[in-house]
Motif scaffolding. Structure first.
Motif, PDB file in Angstrom:
ATOM      1  N   ALA A 119       4.814   0.489   1.503  1.00 51.50           N
ATOM      2  CA  ALA A 119       5.243  -0.571   2.410  1.00 51.50           C
ATOM      3  C   ALA A 119       4.323  -1.772   2.264  1.00 51.50           C
ATOM      4  O   ALA A 119       3.222  -1.675   1.703  1.00 51.50           O
ATOM      5  CB  ALA A 119       5.225  -0.068   3.855  1.00 51.50           C
ATOM      6  N   ASP A 120       4.782  -2.883   2.799  1.00 47.95           N
ATOM      7  CA  ASP A 120       3.944  -4.081   2.892  1.00 47.95           C
ATOM      8  C   ASP A 120       3.221  -4.030   4.230  1.00 47.95           C
ATOM      9  O   ASP A 120       3.845  -3.880   5.281  1.00 47.95           O
ATOM     10  CB  ASP A 120       4.794  -5.340   2.807  1.00 47.95           C
ATOM     11  CG  ASP A 120       5.391  -5.549   1.434  1.00 47.95           C
ATOM     12  OD1 ASP A 120       4.857  -4.985   0.454  1.00 47.95           O
ATOM     13  OD2 ASP A 120       6.389  -6.284   1.330  1.00 47.95           O
ATOM     14  N   GLY A 154       7.108  -4.669   6.221  1.00 48.23           N
ATOM     15  CA  GLY A 154       8.430  -4.486   5.621  1.00 48.23           C
ATOM     16  C   GLY A 154       8.375  -3.750   4.305  1.00 48.23           C
ATOM     17  O   GLY A 154       7.345  -3.212   3.909  1.00 48.23           O
ATOM     18  N   ASN A 155       9.517  -3.758   3.608  1.00 52.23           N
ATOM     19  CA  ASN A 155       9.676  -3.084   2.322  1.00 52.23           C
ATOM     20  C   ASN A 155       9.237  -1.623   2.372  1.00 52.23           C
ATOM     21  O   ASN A 155       8.628  -1.105   1.449  1.00 52.23           O
ATOM     22  CB  ASN A 155       8.940  -3.829   1.208  1.00 52.23           C
ATOM     23  CG  ASN A 155       9.592  -5.161   0.913  1.00 52.23           C
ATOM     24  OD1 ASN A 155      10.812  -5.297   0.954  1.00 52.23           O
ATOM     25  ND2 ASN A 155       8.781  -6.164   0.646  1.00 52.23           N
ATOM     26  N   TYR A 156       9.573  -0.982   3.474  1.00 51.12           N
ATOM     27  CA  TYR A 156       9.233   0.426   3.700  1.00 51.12           C
ATOM     28  C   TYR A 156      10.165   1.307   2.869  1.00 51.12           C
ATOM     29  O   TYR A 156      11.381   1.245   3.016  1.00 51.12           O
ATOM     30  CB  TYR A 156       9.393   0.730   5.187  1.00 51.12           C
ATOM     31  CG  TYR A 156       9.059   2.133   5.609  1.00 51.12           C
ATOM     32  CD1 TYR A 156       7.805   2.433   6.112  1.00 51.12           C
ATOM     33  CD2 TYR A 156       9.999   3.153   5.524  1.00 51.12           C
ATOM     34  CE1 TYR A 156       7.488   3.725   6.521  1.00 51.12           C
ATOM     35  CE2 TYR A 156       9.693   4.445   5.929  1.00 51.12           C
ATOM     36  CZ  TYR A 156       8.432   4.723   6.417  1.00 51.12           C
ATOM     37  OH  TYR A 156       8.122   5.985   6.810  1.00 51.12           O
ATOM     38  N   THR A 157       9.578   2.094   1.965  1.00 58.52           N
ATOM     39  CA  THR A 157      10.363   2.973   1.107  1.00 58.52           C
ATOM     40  C   THR A 157       9.708   4.333   1.028  1.00 58.52           C
ATOM     41  O   THR A 157       8.509   4.442   0.720  1.00 58.52           O
ATOM     42  CB  THR A 157      10.426   2.388  -0.330  1.00 58.52           C
ATOM     43  OG1 THR A 157      10.933   1.069  -0.283  1.00 58.52           O
ATOM     44  CG2 THR A 157      11.300   3.240  -1.236  1.00 58.52           C
ATOM     45  N   MET A 182       0.854  -1.187   0.000  1.00 57.89           N
ATOM     46  CA  MET A 182       0.000   0.000   0.000  1.00 57.89           C
ATOM     47  C   MET A 182       0.889   1.236   0.000  1.00 57.89           C
ATOM     48  O   MET A 182       2.053   1.176   0.387  1.00 57.89           O
ATOM     49  CB  MET A 182      -0.887   0.039   1.258  1.00 57.89           C
ATOM     50  CG  MET A 182      -1.837  -1.125   1.440  1.00 57.89           C
ATOM     51  SD  MET A 182      -3.291  -1.058   0.395  1.00 57.89           S
ATOM     52  CE  MET A 182      -4.298   0.132   1.271  1.00 57.89           C
ATOM     53  N   TYR A 183       0.306   2.346  -0.418  1.00 55.91           N
ATOM     54  CA  TYR A 183       0.967   3.649  -0.314  1.00 55.91           C
ATOM     55  C   TYR A 183       0.383   4.365   0.880  1.00 55.91           C
ATOM     56  O   TYR A 183      -0.777   4.139   1.249  1.00 55.91           O
ATOM     57  CB  TYR A 183       0.733   4.459  -1.589  1.00 55.91           C
ATOM     58  CG  TYR A 183       1.447   3.866  -2.773  1.00 55.91           C
ATOM     59  CD1 TYR A 183       2.728   4.285  -3.114  1.00 55.91           C
ATOM     60  CD2 TYR A 183       0.860   2.863  -3.532  1.00 55.91           C
ATOM     61  CE1 TYR A 183       3.400   3.731  -4.182  1.00 55.91           C
ATOM     62  CE2 TYR A 183       1.528   2.297  -4.602  1.00 55.91           C
ATOM     63  CZ  TYR A 183       2.793   2.739  -4.921  1.00 55.91           C
ATOM     64  OH  TYR A 183       3.467   2.180  -5.975  1.00 55.91           O
ATOM     65  N   ALA A 184       1.166   5.226   1.491  1.00 54.79           N
ATOM     66  CA  ALA A 184       0.688   5.948   2.664  1.00 54.79           C
ATOM     67  C   ALA A 184       1.254   7.359   2.665  1.00 54.79           C
ATOM     68  O   ALA A 184       2.312   7.618   2.095  1.00 54.79           O
ATOM     69  CB  ALA A 184       1.098   5.222   3.943  1.00 54.79           C
TER      70      ALA A 184
END
Length: 92
Positions: free
Chosen positions: A54-55, A81-84, A9-11
């Motif tokens: 992120a996931d 995870g996979n926070y970018t 998802m995007y945040a």
């Protein structure tokens, strides 16, 4: 439990002048960008900080029919995870 425990998802992280911070989640980058671009969402005391992808744990996110948008339970394992960071709007 969902068979696929994660969903990307995007945040948009945003902050209030009293120090509180939170984020809103969106299924697409376009929806998150539109949220950031809506001047009605922001004031001198409430600003967007950055957009990230992120996931998320699917057991802790859900579509809220009353709000007509995505929401989440705020636990330590909501973001898996996979926070970018995608874009910075204002420095914290």
């Amino acid at each position: 439990m969902n068979s696929n425990p994660i969903q990307s998802m995007y945040a948009v992280e945003h902050a209030y002048s009293d120090g509180r911070q939170t984020y809103d989640i969106f299924p697409t980058k376009e929806a998150a960008t539109a949220f950031c671009g809506n001047a009605g969402n922001w004031t001198d005391t409430h600003i967007p900080l950055f957009m990230f992808k992120a996931d998320f744990n699917v057991d802790l996110i859900y579509f809220d029919e009353q709000l007509n948008g995505w929401n989440y339970e705020d636990f330590a394992d909501t973001i898996i995870g996979n926070y970018t960071i995608i874009q910075i709007y204002n420095a914290a």
